[in-house]
Design an enzyme around this catalytic site. Sequence first.
Site, PDB file in Angstrom:
ATOM      1  N   GLU A   1       0.832  -1.211   0.000  1.00 17.89           N
ATOM      2  CA  GLU A   1       0.000   0.000   0.000  1.00 17.89           C
ATOM      3  C   GLU A   1       0.861   1.253   0.000  1.00 17.89           C
ATOM      4  O   GLU A   1       2.078   1.193   0.110  1.00 17.89           O
ATOM      5  CB  GLU A   1      -0.914   0.022   1.242  1.00 17.89           C
ATOM      6  CG  GLU A   1      -2.256  -0.644   1.076  1.00 17.89           C
ATOM      7  CD  GLU A   1      -3.241   0.194   0.252  1.00 17.89           C
ATOM      8  OE1 GLU A   1      -2.831   1.253  -0.259  1.00 17.89           O
ATOM      9  OE2 GLU A   1      -4.399  -0.220   0.108  1.00 17.89           O
TER      10      GLU A   1
ATOM     11  N   ARG B   1      -8.740   0.969  12.740  1.00 22.31           N
ATOM     12  CA  ARG B   1      -7.332   1.342  12.613  1.00 22.31           C
ATOM     13  C   ARG B   1      -7.215   2.410  11.538  1.00 22.31           C
ATOM     14  O   ARG B   1      -8.137   2.641  10.758  1.00 22.31           O
ATOM     15  CB  ARG B   1      -6.466   0.133  12.246  1.00 22.31           C
ATOM     16  CG  ARG B   1      -6.729  -0.442  10.857  1.00 22.31           C
ATOM     17  CD  ARG B   1      -5.611  -1.370  10.420  1.00 22.31           C
ATOM     18  NE  ARG B   1      -5.871  -2.050   9.163  1.00 22.31           N
ATOM     19  CZ  ARG B   1      -5.662  -1.523   7.952  1.00 22.31           C
ATOM     20  NH1 ARG B   1      -5.207  -0.288   7.827  1.00 22.31           N
ATOM     21  NH2 ARG B   1      -5.891  -2.231   6.856  1.00 22.31           N
TER      22      ARG B   1
ATOM     23  N   ASN C   1      -5.956   4.031   8.009  1.00 18.04           N
ATOM     24  CA  ASN C   1      -5.846   3.480   6.663  1.00 18.04           C
ATOM     25  C   ASN C   1      -5.065   4.447   5.773  1.00 18.04           C
ATOM     26  O   ASN C   1      -3.985   4.877   6.126  1.00 18.04           O
ATOM     27  CB  ASN C   1      -7.233   3.154   6.105  1.00 18.04           C
ATOM     28  CG  ASN C   1      -7.191   2.133   4.982  1.00 18.04           C
ATOM     29  OD1 ASN C   1      -6.407   1.181   5.038  1.00 18.04           O
ATOM     30  ND2 ASN C   1      -7.997   2.310   3.956  1.00 18.04           N
TER      31      ASN C   1
ATOM     32  N   ASN D   1     -10.483   5.544   2.125  1.00 20.16           N
ATOM     33  CA  ASN D   1      -9.372   5.080   1.307  1.00 20.16           C
ATOM     34  C   ASN D   1      -8.863   6.181   0.391  1.00 20.16           C
ATOM     35  O   ASN D   1      -8.874   7.351   0.766  1.00 20.16           O
ATOM     36  CB  ASN D   1      -9.788   3.833   0.519  1.00 20.16           C
ATOM     37  CG  ASN D   1      -8.729   2.758   0.538  1.00 20.16           C
ATOM     38  OD1 ASN D   1      -7.540   3.052   0.476  1.00 20.16           O
ATOM     39  ND2 ASN D   1      -9.147   1.505   0.623  1.00 20.16           N
TER      40      ASN D   1
ATOM     41  N   ASP E   1      -9.749   1.497  -4.560  1.00 20.80           N
ATOM     42  CA  ASP E   1      -8.809   1.521  -3.438  1.00 20.80           C
ATOM     43  C   ASP E   1      -8.004   2.815  -3.512  1.00 20.80           C
ATOM     44  O   ASP E   1      -8.565   3.894  -3.622  1.00 20.80           O
ATOM     45  CB  ASP E   1      -7.930   0.268  -3.504  1.00 20.80           C
ATOM     46  CG  ASP E   1      -7.316  -0.093  -2.163  1.00 20.80           C
ATOM     47  OD1 ASP E   1      -6.999   0.800  -1.381  1.00 20.80           O
ATOM     48  OD2 ASP E   1      -7.119  -1.304  -1.905  1.00 20.80           O
TER      49      ASP E   1
END
Length: 293
Positions: A18, A101, A103, A147, A197
């Site tokens: 990522e 959490r 991101n 995201n 994403d």
Amino acid sequence: MNQSSVQNVLNARARLGESPVWDVENQRLFWVDVYNHRVHLFDPATRHDRFFDVGDVVSAIQKAGSDRLLIALSKSLAFLDLQTGEITPISEVQFPHPQTRFNDGKCDSQGRFWIGSICEASGQATLYRYDPDGSLQIMERGLTISNGLGWSPDESTFYLTDSAQHKIYAYDFEVETGTISDRRVLIDLSDEGVEPDGLAIDSEGNLWSALWNGWCVACFNSKGEEIFRVRMPVQRPTSVAFGGTNLTDLYITSASIGLSQKEIQQEITAGDLFCLPTNSTGMPSHQFFNSSM
């Protein structure tokens, strides 16, 4: 552009690659392997990749000086010293829901770090803005997987992805105050079932989005109209960033997490780092600024 244009530049085999960030100054790519707790530095010229184990889930990174990164861990923000590997915590967040959490995140042109969260409970994730003075502002609620985000070239529009809703939103953006307003759906992929994403914006204002479970990267114009898709050799591309000498190379991270053994055998390059030469030009990423720099 087609699938044959996509180059596998690193056999990373990441669980969840990522947050690619291009370092213009040193011509290298930062990226993370979220669940392996690693911050990577990849040199395209030598194909050499090294990493720091940060000891926690790490989901987003941004430059914060020549030898330092701002990193988002599971429930906190910290600095990572690239010379020593030392981690300095700077802010801890008490999320309202326990299964939450941090991101994806990025900095705007004023050095503010925008960072979203991901929550197992629908509608319980949040978008935050961490300012250079150390304050943390809540900018949006009601998300599930906050995201890919970014700004239009003229900075009048802010983009935010909610992967679980299969949507990319557009907001009006005020540069000086760092405020967003008038949320509207720009891109809706609900009919396909794929999840947008991470994303990147090119200098023409087009949005490049990695489509999780979509086997591709899609390019949309600023009106949300699809221009084309580039087929990927992996099911789960995760994020994109423009890099290279002229910011024309699109780096693409990917994931192997959640795939069955059979699926991994069929797509052995899942989790690798890819690069797509394009005819588009990206925009340099912004650094985080604070008083201690």
